[in-house]
Design a protein around this motif. Structure first.
Motif, short mmCIF file in Angstrom:
data_model
loop_
_atom_site.label_atom_id
_atom_site.label_comp_id
_atom_site.label_asym_id
_atom_site.label_seq_id
_atom_site.Cartn_x
_atom_site.Cartn_y
_atom_site.Cartn_z
N LEU A 1 0.83 -1.20 0.00
CA LEU A 1 0.00 0.00 0.00
C LEU A 1 0.87 1.26 0.00
CD1 LEU A 1 -2.90 1.05 0.06
CD2 LEU A 1 -2.80 0.98 2.56
N ILE B 1 -7.55 3.10 3.06
CA ILE B 1 -8.12 1.78 2.84
C ILE B 1 -9.62 1.92 2.64
CG2 ILE B 1 -8.67 -0.44 3.92
CD1 ILE B 1 -6.00 -0.48 5.21
N ALA C 1 -13.10 -0.44 2.29
CA ALA C 1 -13.79 -1.74 2.31
C ALA C 1 -14.89 -1.70 1.27
CB ALA C 1 -14.36 -2.00 3.69
N GLY D 1 -13.40 -6.99 -0.27
CA GLY D 1 -11.98 -6.81 -0.04
C GLY D 1 -11.67 -5.39 0.36
N TYR D 2 -10.39 -5.11 0.53
CA TYR D 2 -9.89 -3.77 0.84
C TYR D 2 -9.11 -3.24 -0.36
CZ TYR D 2 -10.90 -4.93 5.74
OH TYR D 2 -11.51 -5.28 6.93
N ASN D 3 -9.56 -2.13 -0.92
CA ASN D 3 -8.90 -1.52 -2.09
C ASN D 3 -8.85 -2.47 -3.28
OD1 ASN D 3 -8.44 0.39 -0.14
ND2 ASN D 3 -6.28 0.69 -0.61
N GLY E 1 -6.59 -7.67 0.92
CA GLY E 1 -6.19 -6.27 0.89
C GLY E 1 -4.71 -6.12 0.70
N HIS F 1 -8.19 -7.13 9.98
CA HIS F 1 -9.44 -7.77 9.54
C HIS F 1 -10.61 -7.13 10.27
CE1 HIS F 1 -9.88 -10.01 13.35
NE2 HIS F 1 -8.58 -10.27 13.26
N MET G 1 -12.30 -10.07 3.57
CA MET G 1 -11.77 -8.85 4.18
C MET G 1 -10.66 -9.19 5.18
SD MET G 1 -15.43 -6.89 4.62
CE MET G 1 -14.70 -5.38 5.25
N GLY H 1 -5.96 -8.50 5.50
CA GLY H 1 -4.72 -8.08 4.86
C GLY H 1 -3.57 -8.15 5.85
#
Length: 477
Positions: A56, A70, A72, A89-91, A96, A162, A177, A179
């Motif tokens: 990231l 970030i 969600a 997911g994230y991004n 993520g 998470h 979800m 990372g």
């Protein structure tokens, strides 16, 4: 001691009845599951190289500061040929990005919720105050943004993040979800071990999933799932089914996360080769531990060094759980660097047991919807334990059920003192925020509580956590 033995006897007596009924429910669960339309054998795996989560971007160029964003959101994935599966997911569509920071940095993370339901984002293993921990009190409603800010004050480690939404943690993690969160420091800089991200320093987020006949994620919990925790038929690594890695003919560093809801993995390589564990949940061990198998419960992490230099060029080595292969290492590259196993990794200052001012007991009890800790289930309006800021305590975790449970506490890292009075294995001699407790076992741990706020302790089988196998402790001056 006599009182404890009496309680253990009573607990084991009760287990006979619980397990008897549980076996009937378990059998029905197996029967019912076998008649679901889900049949993963009819789904064709999309063969692919192991996906590597992106790092990231840090949006703050100032020294000793880091800023991340970030989101969600909903997504889709093609886990199987020609089938689109709904995910979160994230991004991105599933899982993520890796957040990478350094000890001493001031970190800001803007977390935006684009889902149609509330969520939270918990920093699993990070030592922060309660307001920035991301537990169920830190709810992010749809369309809102949460902006935790904290300073990294712990050593290099592989952590993760998470959701921790009350009663929905299992479902949201299952949908994708999660990372990784890396911390680096001067010690990790100085070690002569593989560090090339995604090449010889590779993250492995291991999760199991269940798919229905249409290839959609199936999170309909039956009796079996409520009793033992959710276990799927298909193992994913970084969101891929049976992926492969083009590995160098040399040493690799694997950062392993058991990101499954409830499954415990016993990992081995198909050629039987040994490897060295160099880190546990909270960072490096003092020295590498030679092993030929690795047990990781839900939420636990481990870093290992594995040397493929004796594997012939072009051969494949498989990573297995209980003898079943779920990913492959294809050795087809010459290694451009030669590494050796370090004799020493770091120095861990052992917490003196005599410094403990308080001793507490936490006992896993019950089964299915009646799971509890110390006989009570989670209540957001009740503080179960009060801890003095800066104090050192010994926590003894007992298991009065018929299955193994992973114990996790927020905002703190433990050192394991003993298991049933015996020293912990060498690979548990470092920092741990999550540890397994077998039926009838008592695990004593010690920690110093450095951050204020309300924190959770719970079983990290997410279905048990959601059912109430969780409590709260308040740390204040």
């Amino acid at each position: 001691m006599l009182k404890k033995k009496i309680w253990i006897f009573i607990g084991l007596f009760v287990i006979v009845f619980i397990v008897g009924g549980g076996l009937l429910l378990y059998s029905w669960g197996v029967f019912a599951t076998s008649f679901k339309k889900a049949n993963n054998d009819t789904l064709v795996t999309k063969q692919q190289t192991l996906p590597i989560p992106p790092l990231l971007e840090d949006k703050n160029p100032a020294p000793n500061k880091a800023e991340f964003e970030i989101t969600a959101r909903d997504g889709t994935m093609e886990f199987f040929e020609g089938i689109i599966t709904n995910t979160r997911g994230y991004n991105g569509n599933f899982l993520g990005p890796v957040i990478r920071v350094r000890t001493g940095e001031e970190v800001s993370v803007k977390v935006t919720n684009e889902l149609d339901e509330s969520t939270t984002l918990h920093w699993h293993g990070l030592e922060v105050d309660g307001e920035n921990d991301g537990g169920p009190h830190n709810e992010i409603k749809p369309g809102e943004t949460w902006n935790p800010m904290f300073t990294i004050n712990q050593p290099a480690a592989t952590l993760w993040y998470h959701p921790h939404q009350m009663h929905k943690t299992g479902k949201q993690v299952y949908e994708g979800m999660a990372g990784l969160f890396y911390i680096e420091d001067e010690v990790s800089d100085s070690l002569k071990i593989p560090k090339e991200y995604g090449v010889n320093d590779v993250p492995l987020i291991i999760q199991d999933r269940r798919f229905d006949g249409d290839g959609q994620l199936d999170y309909e919990l039956g009796m079996k799932d409520s009793i033992v925790g959710f276990e799927g038929h298909t193992i994913l690594v970084n969101g891929a089914v049976n992926p492969f890695v083009e590995a160098p003919q040399g040493m690799m560093r694997l950062r392993i996360l058991n990101g499954s809801n409830g499954r415990i993995y016993n990992l081995k390589f198909s050629n039987g080769q040994e490897f060295y564990q160099i880190a546990s949940d909270g960072g490096f061990l003092e020295k590498p531990v030679r092993m030929d198998s690795l047990t990781v419960g839900s939420g636990e992490r481990a870093e290992i060094l594995v040397d493929f230099s004796k594997v012939a060029m072009g051969e494949t080595v498989e990573l297995q759980d209980q003898g079943i292969s779920f990913m492959s290492f294809v050795v087809n590259q010459a290694s451009d660097k030669v590494y050796s196993i370090p004799e020493k990794l770091t120095t861990i200052e052992k917490i003196d047991e005599r410094k403990a001012t308080t001793k507490r007991e936490f006992n896993f009890q019950g089964t299915g919807s009646s799971v509890s800790i110390n006989g009570v289930q989670m209540d957001m309006d009740r503080i179960d334990e009060e801890v003095n800021l800066g104090s050192t305590e010994i926590w003894e975790v007992g298991n009065f059920t018929g299955q193994t449970h992973p114990f996790h506490a927020h905002g703190v890292q433990f050192q394991i003192l003993d298991r049933n009075g015996n020293p912990p294995p060498d690979n548990e001699a470092g920092w741990k925020d999550t540890f397994l407790v077998k039926p009838g076992e008592n695990v004593r741990v010690i920690a110093t509580f450095k951050h204020e706020g309300i924190f959770m302790y719970h079983c990290h089988i997410l279905e048990h956590e959601d059912a109430g196998m969780m409590g709260q402790f308040l740390v204040e001056p």
